[in-house]
Design an enzyme around this catalytic site. Structure first.
Site, mmCIF file in Angstrom:
data_model
loop_
_atom_site.group_PDB
_atom_site.id
_atom_site.type_symbol
_atom_site.label_atom_id
_atom_site.label_comp_id
_atom_site.label_asym_id
_atom_site.label_seq_id
_atom_site.Cartn_x
_atom_site.Cartn_y
_atom_site.Cartn_z
ATOM 1 N N ARG A 95 0.798 -1.241 0.000
ATOM 2 C CA ARG A 95 0.000 0.000 0.000
ATOM 3 C C ARG A 95 0.830 1.290 0.000
ATOM 4 O O ARG A 95 0.539 2.195 -0.778
ATOM 5 C CB ARG A 95 -1.004 0.013 1.167
ATOM 6 C CG ARG A 95 -2.036 -1.100 1.128
ATOM 7 C CD ARG A 95 -2.588 -1.341 -0.229
ATOM 8 N NE ARG A 95 -3.729 -2.251 -0.230
ATOM 9 C CZ ARG A 95 -4.243 -2.778 -1.329
ATOM 10 N NH1 ARG A 95 -3.723 -2.482 -2.514
ATOM 11 N NH2 ARG A 95 -5.273 -3.582 -1.277
ATOM 12 N N ASP A 124 -6.765 -0.977 4.606
ATOM 13 C CA ASP A 124 -6.112 -0.402 3.433
ATOM 14 C C ASP A 124 -6.431 1.078 3.247
ATOM 15 O O ASP A 124 -5.583 1.858 2.845
ATOM 16 C CB ASP A 124 -6.487 -1.210 2.183
ATOM 17 C CG ASP A 124 -5.761 -2.554 2.168
ATOM 18 O OD1 ASP A 124 -4.646 -2.624 2.720
ATOM 19 O OD2 ASP A 124 -6.314 -3.526 1.628
ATOM 20 N N SER A 175 -12.801 -11.887 -1.605
ATOM 21 C CA SER A 175 -12.044 -10.691 -1.933
ATOM 22 C C SER A 175 -10.567 -11.070 -1.829
ATOM 23 O O SER A 175 -10.119 -11.576 -0.814
ATOM 24 C CB SER A 175 -12.395 -9.583 -0.943
ATOM 25 O OG SER A 175 -11.370 -8.617 -0.932
HETATM 26 N N1 ARG Z 1 -6.143 -8.159 6.107
HETATM 27 C C1 ARG Z 1 -5.037 -7.887 5.263
HETATM 28 C C2 ARG Z 1 -4.407 -6.586 5.623
HETATM 29 O O1 ARG Z 1 -5.023 -5.776 6.238
HETATM 30 C C3 ARG Z 1 -5.385 -7.955 3.789
HETATM 31 C C4 ARG Z 1 -6.350 -6.922 3.292
HETATM 32 C C5 ARG Z 1 -6.752 -7.065 1.837
HETATM 33 N N2 ARG Z 1 -7.276 -8.360 1.631
HETATM 34 C C6 ARG Z 1 -8.194 -8.726 0.737
HETATM 35 N N3 ARG Z 1 -8.507 -9.956 0.735
HETATM 36 N N4 ARG Z 1 -8.759 -7.891 -0.069
HETATM 37 O O2 ARG Z 1 -3.257 -6.361 5.289
#
Ligand code: ARG
Length: 402
Positions: A95, A124, A175
């Protein structure tokens, strides 16, 4: 004067595709799509073209795999950064890099805003927003999924109405986010923490029943905490990780089932597949065990926890990060050597370690010939070492009964 411009972090998926049209309608801005390659091996050309078809005025792709490995992944490996002891932080590390590229692109294109496809419940959005405004507080941040009140079906309907191609074959209840350091999978039946993850969610790791019947042995060479070779052959970071993902994944190594604590206070269940990361963290830590003293190892554990929390919480562009990094780098100056691993039936076991800076001294450890340890010195040491406990027992009479 032309319209204001916004740089959208574009994945090619349903949500960010809908976002292109939605931002144009709601904000009356020109959308520039930006896709970033963090080493998944996926061809981003069709993604770039899709954005233009939907109505972006410009669409571009940046290859960021090398910088991702060098500046984000390997420093996190040196730090021992596993969130809550298990999550290698693949998504969390990606990110801040994407945020930096959004900001750089906005400045280069004269855009006044950036946009991302995060929801209002996750980590995120925190990582993007904090990073973006740390780098450039003047930018407006648009997060369509946080603003629109669309369910997934609403989004599909919106897409169909607006001529946005929807790949129904790709429609999945999960997801997923992925980059070279791992896959993150959530939603669908995974939201029930009592349910075993169905086999269909895994793409990089084999079920233990389909793994080879013979073990695979690997030797990983490290220099100052950075992996540099596989079985004696020097490798660049990205190809080393790529190869290890395949080998470890074939042996069923790298699945992680994590009930994690999000920044926003929610407990969530996430499944990770990170074959190379699982293997490298194990090898790296084993090398630290043989090259660092007990005190340094104990203190490093605290630093690892702090570092992982810092990355997870989206504080990459902080001086706290820089200070932690200074310690980590210093701690790694003797973490050079080779680790031998055995991969077999979803297990990754360390079976050998060596280092030119090894603190393991055979003449001190051995019970056989060649022992140089001064046995006689032990009695005096024990007398002084146990003195406080012995004194306390006599004065305070806290006798222990069975
Ligand atoms: N829980 C993880 C994090 O906060 C992944 C987040 C994104 N995961 C997803 N399956 N879209 O780093």
């Amino acid at each position: 004067m032309g319209k204001k411009k916004v740089i959208l972090a574009y994945s090619g998926g349903l949500d960010t595709s809908v976002a292109i049209k939605w931002i144009q309608e709601k904000y009356d801005m020109d959308v520039i799509a930006l896709s970033i390659d963090l080493g998944t091996g996926k061809n981003l050309k069709p993604v770039e073209e899709k954005a233009l078809k939907i109505g972006a005025i410009k669409s571009m792709t940046i290859g960021a795999k090398d910088v991702f490995v060098k500046t984000f992944i390997f420093p996190a490996l040196q730090a021992g950064a596993l969130y809550e002891k298990v999550y290698p932080l693949a998504t969390a590390l990606g990110r801040p890099l994407i945020a930096k590229m959004l900001v750089d692109t906005a400045q280069a294109e004269g855009a006044s805003a950036v946009a991302h496809g995060c929801t209002g419940k996750g980590n995120d959005q925190v990582r993007f927003d904090v990073a973006i405004h740390t780098l450039d507080p003047s930018l407006q941040i648009i997060a369509p999924l946080r603003e629109w009140n669309m369910t997934r079906n609403d989004a599909i309907e919106y897409a169909q109405k607006n001529g946005i191609p929807v790949d129904v074959t790709k429609k999945s209840p999960y997801s997923v986010d992925e980059n070279i350091w791992g896959r993150s999978i959530e939603c669908g039946v995974l939201e029930d923490p009592w349910i075993e993850p169905p086999e269909e969610i895994y793409k990089w790791t084999r079920d233990v029943n389909n793994t080879p019947d013979k073990p695979t042995y690997l030797e990983i060479g490290f220099e100052k905490g950075i992996p540099i070779s596989l079985n004696g052959i020097e490798k660049e970071g990205p190809s080393l990780i790529h190869e290890l993902n395949l080998i470890a994944g074939d042996n069923g190594v790298g699945r992680i089932d994590h009930l994690e604590n999000r920044v926003v206070g929610i407990k969530s269940r996430e499944i990770y597949e990170s074959p190379a990361a699982v293997l490298l963290f194990k090898a790296h830590h084993t090398l630290e065990e043989i090259t660092m003293t007990r005190d340094s190892l104990r203190f490093k554990e605290l630093v690892s926890t702090q570092y992982a929390d810092m990355v997870y919480s989206g504080l990459w562009f902080s001086t706290f990060h820089q200070d932690l990094t200074a310690y980590v780098l210093s701690s790694q100056r003797f973490v050079t050597g080779t680790i031998r691993l055995k991969l077999f039936k979803s297990n990754c076991t360390v079976v050998g370690r060596k280092s030119p800076f090894s603190l393991y001294t055979h003449s001190l450890a051995t019970y056989d010939e060649g022992d140089t340890f001064e046995h006689g010195a032990a009695t005096g040491f024990i007398k002084i070492f146990g003195l406080a406990t012995k004194t306390q027992a006599q004065v305070q009479k806290n006798a222990f009964k069975l």
